[in-house]
Design a protein around this motif. Structure first.
Motif, PDB file in Angstrom:
ATOM      1  N   SER A  74       8.881   3.948   5.025  1.00  0.00           N
ATOM      2  CA  SER A  74       8.341   2.937   5.913  1.00  0.00           C
ATOM      3  C   SER A  74       9.327   1.776   5.998  1.00  0.00           C
ATOM      4  N   GLU A  97      -7.229  -0.402   0.777  1.00  0.00           N
ATOM      5  CA  GLU A  97      -6.174   0.571   1.035  1.00  0.00           C
ATOM      6  C   GLU A  97      -6.342   1.800   0.159  1.00  0.00           C
ATOM      7  N   ASP A  98      -5.789   2.906   0.619  1.00  0.00           N
ATOM      8  CA  ASP A  98      -5.808   4.123  -0.187  1.00  0.00           C
ATOM      9  C   ASP A  98      -4.762   4.077  -1.295  1.00  0.00           C
ATOM     10  N   ILE A  99      -3.534   3.666  -0.914  1.00  0.00           N
ATOM     11  CA  ILE A  99      -2.443   3.721  -1.893  1.00  0.00           C
ATOM     12  C   ILE A  99      -1.392   2.669  -1.556  1.00  0.00           C
ATOM     13  N   ILE A 100      -0.803   2.093  -2.566  1.00  0.00           N
ATOM     14  CA  ILE A 100       0.331   1.207  -2.356  1.00  0.00           C
ATOM     15  C   ILE A 100       1.556   1.870  -2.965  1.00  0.00           C
ATOM     16  N   ASP A 101       2.520   2.070  -2.084  1.00  0.00           N
ATOM     17  CA  ASP A 101       3.700   2.840  -2.427  1.00  0.00           C
ATOM     18  C   ASP A 101       4.883   1.867  -2.485  1.00  0.00           C
ATOM     19  N   SER A 102       5.674   1.782  -1.421  1.00  0.00           N
ATOM     20  CA  SER A 102       6.777   0.804  -1.415  1.00  0.00           C
ATOM     21  C   SER A 102       6.221  -0.619  -1.318  1.00  0.00           C
ATOM     22  N   GLY A 103       5.047  -0.753  -0.722  1.00  0.00           N
ATOM     23  CA  GLY A 103       4.437  -2.064  -0.538  1.00  0.00           C
ATOM     24  C   GLY A 103       4.852  -2.727   0.769  1.00  0.00           C
ATOM     25  N   ARG A 104       5.732  -2.075   1.508  1.00  0.00           N
ATOM     26  CA  ARG A 104       6.253  -2.691   2.734  1.00  0.00           C
ATOM     27  C   ARG A 104       5.171  -2.893   3.789  1.00  0.00           C
ATOM     28  N   THR A 105       4.387  -1.852   4.019  1.00  0.00           N
ATOM     29  CA  THR A 105       3.358  -1.929   5.056  1.00  0.00           C
ATOM     30  C   THR A 105       2.363  -3.044   4.739  1.00  0.00           C
ATOM     31  N   LYS A 129       1.319   3.172  -6.930  1.00  0.00           N
ATOM     32  CA  LYS A 129       2.520   3.842  -7.450  1.00  0.00           C
ATOM     33  C   LYS A 129       3.588   2.782  -7.674  1.00  0.00           C
ATOM     34  N   GLU A 149       4.355  10.672  -7.638  1.00  0.00           N
ATOM     35  CA  GLU A 149       4.157  12.015  -7.100  1.00  0.00           C
ATOM     36  C   GLU A 149       3.419  11.856  -5.783  1.00  0.00           C
ATOM     37  N   PHE A 150       3.633  12.780  -4.861  1.00  0.00           N
ATOM     38  CA  PHE A 150       2.948  12.693  -3.570  1.00  0.00           C
ATOM     39  C   PHE A 150       1.543  13.260  -3.705  1.00  0.00           C
ATOM     40  N   ASP A 157      -3.429  12.109   3.091  1.00  0.00           N
ATOM     41  CA  ASP A 157      -3.090  13.363   3.763  1.00  0.00           C
ATOM     42  C   ASP A 157      -1.692  13.857   3.458  1.00  0.00           C
TER      43      ASP A 157
HETATM   44  P1  IMP Z   1       4.159   1.688   1.870  1.00  0.00           P
HETATM   45  O1  IMP Z   1       3.450   1.045   0.703  1.00  0.00           O
HETATM   46  O2  IMP Z   1       4.534   0.742   2.952  1.00  0.00           O
HETATM   47  O3  IMP Z   1       5.340   2.515   1.403  1.00  0.00           O
HETATM   48  O4  IMP Z   1       3.223   2.719   2.616  1.00  0.00           O
HETATM   49  C1  IMP Z   1       2.055   3.137   2.083  1.00  0.00           C
HETATM   50  C2  IMP Z   1       1.440   4.204   2.972  1.00  0.00           C
HETATM   51  O5  IMP Z   1       2.192   5.432   2.879  1.00  0.00           O
HETATM   52  C3  IMP Z   1       0.055   4.513   2.482  1.00  0.00           C
HETATM   53  O6  IMP Z   1      -0.909   3.722   3.098  1.00  0.00           O
HETATM   54  C4  IMP Z   1      -0.068   5.993   2.814  1.00  0.00           C
HETATM   55  O7  IMP Z   1      -0.560   6.147   4.124  1.00  0.00           O
HETATM   56  C5  IMP Z   1       1.338   6.529   2.718  1.00  0.00           C
HETATM   57  N1  IMP Z   1       1.571   7.149   1.392  1.00  0.00           N
HETATM   58  C6  IMP Z   1       2.306   6.649   0.374  1.00  0.00           C
HETATM   59  N2  IMP Z   1       2.310   7.467  -0.690  1.00  0.00           N
HETATM   60  C7  IMP Z   1       1.523   8.517  -0.362  1.00  0.00           C
HETATM   61  C8  IMP Z   1       1.105   9.705  -1.079  1.00  0.00           C
HETATM   62  O8  IMP Z   1       1.436   9.969  -2.242  1.00  0.00           O
HETATM   63  N3  IMP Z   1       0.268  10.536  -0.394  1.00  0.00           N
HETATM   64  C9  IMP Z   1      -0.133  10.293   0.889  1.00  0.00           C
HETATM   65  N4  IMP Z   1       0.231   9.197   1.580  1.00  0.00           N
HETATM   66  C10 IMP Z   1       1.058   8.310   0.969  1.00  0.00           C
END
Ligand code: IMP
Ligand code: MG
Length: 175
Positions: A74, A97-105, A129, A149-150, A157
């Protein structure tokens, strides 16, 4: 061939944790009304389960965003696909939110929503994560901290599939 799925967090554990989070939220918002904002589509299962267990008055709104950039990374710049129906002015907002990954969104989205002058704004996520974080985001309520992990299920999804699984799983790819 059907994908093989490994269970990371079983249904009972997810449900129990959501119950605890709802209790904490109900305590923290005592005497107030909480306005839940669901980030579609991933946050929808979590938000419904959470909302059912919150004991203070709840209102809900939904928004859908997409990030510019590649499918897997993202960029942080997001496009609003569906905006909220209601203004946020004066409301005690809890973004779900469902998940926070990079945190960018999330960091981009939170900045944007702050401009709409809510009385308060907090963030709640089912999964975090932290190993993948590139942008600082303050999370107020976290369900589970998971490894890099994904994951799928409970709204998450893989190619739009598996959102309906009642547990958190990992798709095992054949080597
Ligand atoms: P980010 O935090 O900006 O990188 O984006 C987070 C978004 O990426 C989440 O809201 C999800 O929609 C998607 N995402 C990140 N990690 C996963 C994963 O492990 N499984 C499914 N979707 C993910
Ligand atoms: Mg999402």
């Amino acid at each position: 061939m059907a994908d093989k799925i490994r269970v990371m967090i079983p249904e009972e554990e997810v449900d129990q944790r959501i119950k605890e989070m709802a209790e904490a939220i109900s305590r923290d918002y005592e005497g107030k009304q909480v306005h839940l904002i669901c980030v579609l589509k991933g946050g929808v299962f979590f938000m419904c389960e959470l909302a059912k267990r919150i004991t203070v008055p709840v209102s809900m709104d939904f928004m859908s965003v997409s990030s510019y950039g590649s499918e897997t990374k993202s960029s942080g710049v997001i496009k609003i696909i569906k905006d909220l129906d209601e203004p946020l002015g004066g409301k005690d907002v809890l973004v779900v939110e469902d998940i926070i990954d990079s945190g960018r969104t999330l960091s981009y989205l939170l900045e944007m929503l702050k401009d709409r002058k809510p009385a308060s704004m907090k963030l709640c996520t089912l999964l975090d994560k932290p190993d993948r974080r590139v942008t600082d985001v303050h999370v107020d309520y976290t369900g589970f901290v998971i490894p890099d992990e994904f994951v799928i299920g409970y709204g998450l999804d893989y190619d739009q599939l598996y959102r309906n699984l009642p547990y958190i799983g990992v798709v095992e790819t054949e080597e």
